[in-house]
Design a protein around this motif. Structure first.
Motif, PDB file in Angstrom:
ATOM      1  N   GLN A 135       0.855  -1.178   0.000  1.00  0.00           N
ATOM      2  CA  GLN A 135       0.000   0.000   0.000  1.00  0.00           C
ATOM      3  C   GLN A 135       0.894   1.231   0.000  1.00  0.00           C
ATOM      4  OE1 GLN A 135      -2.618   0.215   3.348  1.00  0.00           O
ATOM      5  NE2 GLN A 135      -3.495   2.171   2.749  1.00  0.00           N
ATOM      6  N   LEU A 136       0.637   2.129  -0.942  1.00  0.00           N
ATOM      7  CA  LEU A 136       1.414   3.356  -1.019  1.00  0.00           C
ATOM      8  C   LEU A 136       0.926   4.344   0.023  1.00  0.00           C
ATOM      9  CD1 LEU A 136       1.445   3.798  -4.896  1.00  0.00           C
ATOM     10  CD2 LEU A 136       3.146   2.672  -3.464  1.00  0.00           C
ATOM     11  N   GLN A 137       1.874   4.891   0.778  1.00  0.00           N
ATOM     12  CA  GLN A 137       1.490   5.833   1.810  1.00  0.00           C
ATOM     13  C   GLN A 137       2.574   6.881   1.956  1.00  0.00           C
ATOM     14  OE1 GLN A 137       0.552   3.879   5.495  1.00  0.00           O
ATOM     15  NE2 GLN A 137      -0.792   5.534   6.183  1.00  0.00           N
ATOM     16  N   PHE A 138       2.146   8.090   2.235  1.00  0.00           N
ATOM     17  CA  PHE A 138       3.038   9.225   2.376  1.00  0.00           C
ATOM     18  C   PHE A 138       2.550   9.977   3.596  1.00  0.00           C
ATOM     19  CE2 PHE A 138       6.593  10.959   0.796  1.00  0.00           C
ATOM     20  CZ  PHE A 138       6.562  11.842  -0.259  1.00  0.00           C
ATOM     21  N   VAL A 139       3.330   9.999   4.655  1.00  0.00           N
ATOM     22  CA  VAL A 139       2.842  10.539   5.921  1.00  0.00           C
ATOM     23  C   VAL A 139       3.715  11.694   6.379  1.00  0.00           C
ATOM     24  CG1 VAL A 139       2.351  10.039   8.328  1.00  0.00           C
ATOM     25  CG2 VAL A 139       1.892   8.305   6.586  1.00  0.00           C
ATOM     26  N   GLU A 140       3.091  12.846   6.607  1.00  0.00           N
ATOM     27  CA  GLU A 140       3.784  13.998   7.170  1.00  0.00           C
ATOM     28  C   GLU A 140       3.573  14.007   8.680  1.00  0.00           C
ATOM     29  OE1 GLU A 140       1.920  15.508   3.231  1.00  0.00           O
ATOM     30  OE2 GLU A 140       1.304  14.330   4.960  1.00  0.00           O
ATOM     31  N   SER A 141       4.576  14.460   9.412  1.00  0.00           N
ATOM     32  CA  SER A 141       4.468  14.573  10.862  1.00  0.00           C
ATOM     33  C   SER A 141       5.379  15.686  11.345  1.00  0.00           C
ATOM     34  CB  SER A 141       4.841  13.250  11.542  1.00  0.00           C
ATOM     35  OG  SER A 141       6.181  12.914  11.257  1.00  0.00           O
ATOM     36  N   GLY A 142       5.220  16.044  12.620  1.00  0.00           N
ATOM     37  CA  GLY A 142       6.099  17.028  13.227  1.00  0.00           C
ATOM     38  C   GLY A 142       5.490  18.398  13.407  1.00  0.00           C
ATOM     39  N   GLY A 143       4.280  18.570  12.919  1.00  0.00           N
ATOM     40  CA  GLY A 143       3.642  19.867  13.082  1.00  0.00           C
ATOM     41  C   GLY A 143       3.212  20.092  14.524  1.00  0.00           C
ATOM     42  N   GLY A 144       2.732  21.305  14.789  1.00  0.00           N
ATOM     43  CA  GLY A 144       2.274  21.629  16.126  1.00  0.00           C
ATOM     44  C   GLY A 144       2.146  23.117  16.314  1.00  0.00           C
ATOM     45  N   LEU A 145       2.001  23.499  17.566  1.00  0.00           N
ATOM     46  CA  LEU A 145       1.891  24.901  17.940  1.00  0.00           C
ATOM     47  C   LEU A 145       3.240  25.376  18.466  1.00  0.00           C
ATOM     48  CD1 LEU A 145       0.253  27.480  18.602  1.00  0.00           C
ATOM     49  CD2 LEU A 145      -0.318  26.407  20.806  1.00  0.00           C
ATOM     50  N   VAL A 146       3.699  26.481  17.938  1.00  0.00           N
ATOM     51  CA  VAL A 146       4.998  27.007  18.356  1.00  0.00           C
ATOM     52  C   VAL A 146       4.909  28.529  18.430  1.00  0.00           C
ATOM     53  CG1 VAL A 146       5.890  27.108  15.994  1.00  0.00           C
ATOM     54  CG2 VAL A 146       7.494  26.899  17.904  1.00  0.00           C
ATOM     55  N   GLN A 147       5.694  29.112  19.304  1.00  0.00           N
ATOM     56  CA  GLN A 147       5.712  30.565  19.423  1.00  0.00           C
ATOM     57  C   GLN A 147       6.542  31.188  18.303  1.00  0.00           C
ATOM     58  OE1 GLN A 147       7.093  31.552  23.367  1.00  0.00           O
ATOM     59  NE2 GLN A 147       5.065  31.223  24.259  1.00  0.00           N
TER      60      GLN A 147
END
Length: 123
Positions: free
Chosen positions: A1-13
């Motif tokens: 299964q082809l998958q492309f996953v982004e991560s690491g985002g969030g709230l930052v000052q």
């Protein structure tokens, strides 16, 4: 299964840093140029940065040049976007996309892309 996953985002000052990751499964990332693009509510999609398949060439939009660094680890099948000195105007959903080559600050044509990761810069 082809998958492309982004991560690491969030709230930052404002002034803070985040590192986004984009990991592929089911296909070999090393064959593709990878671009990061972002979309904020009510704004057009904006190409941010692109890296060639070998990693030897990188492009940055003027809005992020000097603050963001794109890199890749083809062994880990992952591309990174190190974001420093973040500003409120960097707030957006960030996506990565695999393409045949970099066209400006984006990969083209977009063959695979993920669901995005939210980055919010706010005090």
């Amino acid at each position: 299964q082809l998958q492309f996953v982004e991560s690491g985002g969030g709230l930052v000052q404002p002034g803070g840093s985040l590192r986004l990751s984009c990991t592929a499964s089911g296909f070999t990332l090393a064959y593709y140029a990878i671009g990061w693009f972002r979309q904020a509510p009510g704004k057009e999609r904006e190409g941010v940065s692109c890296i060639s398949s070998s990693g030897g060439s990188t492009n940055y939009a003027d809005s992020v040049k000097g603050r963001f660094i794109i890199s890749r680890d083809n062994v880990k099948n992952t591309v990174y976007l190190q974001m420093n000195s973040l500003k409120p105007e960097d707030t957006a959903v960030y996506y990565c996309a695999a393409g045949d080559y970099c066209s400006g600050y984006d990969s083209y044509p977009r063959r695979y892309w993920g669901q995005g990761t939210q980055v919010t810069v706010s005090s």
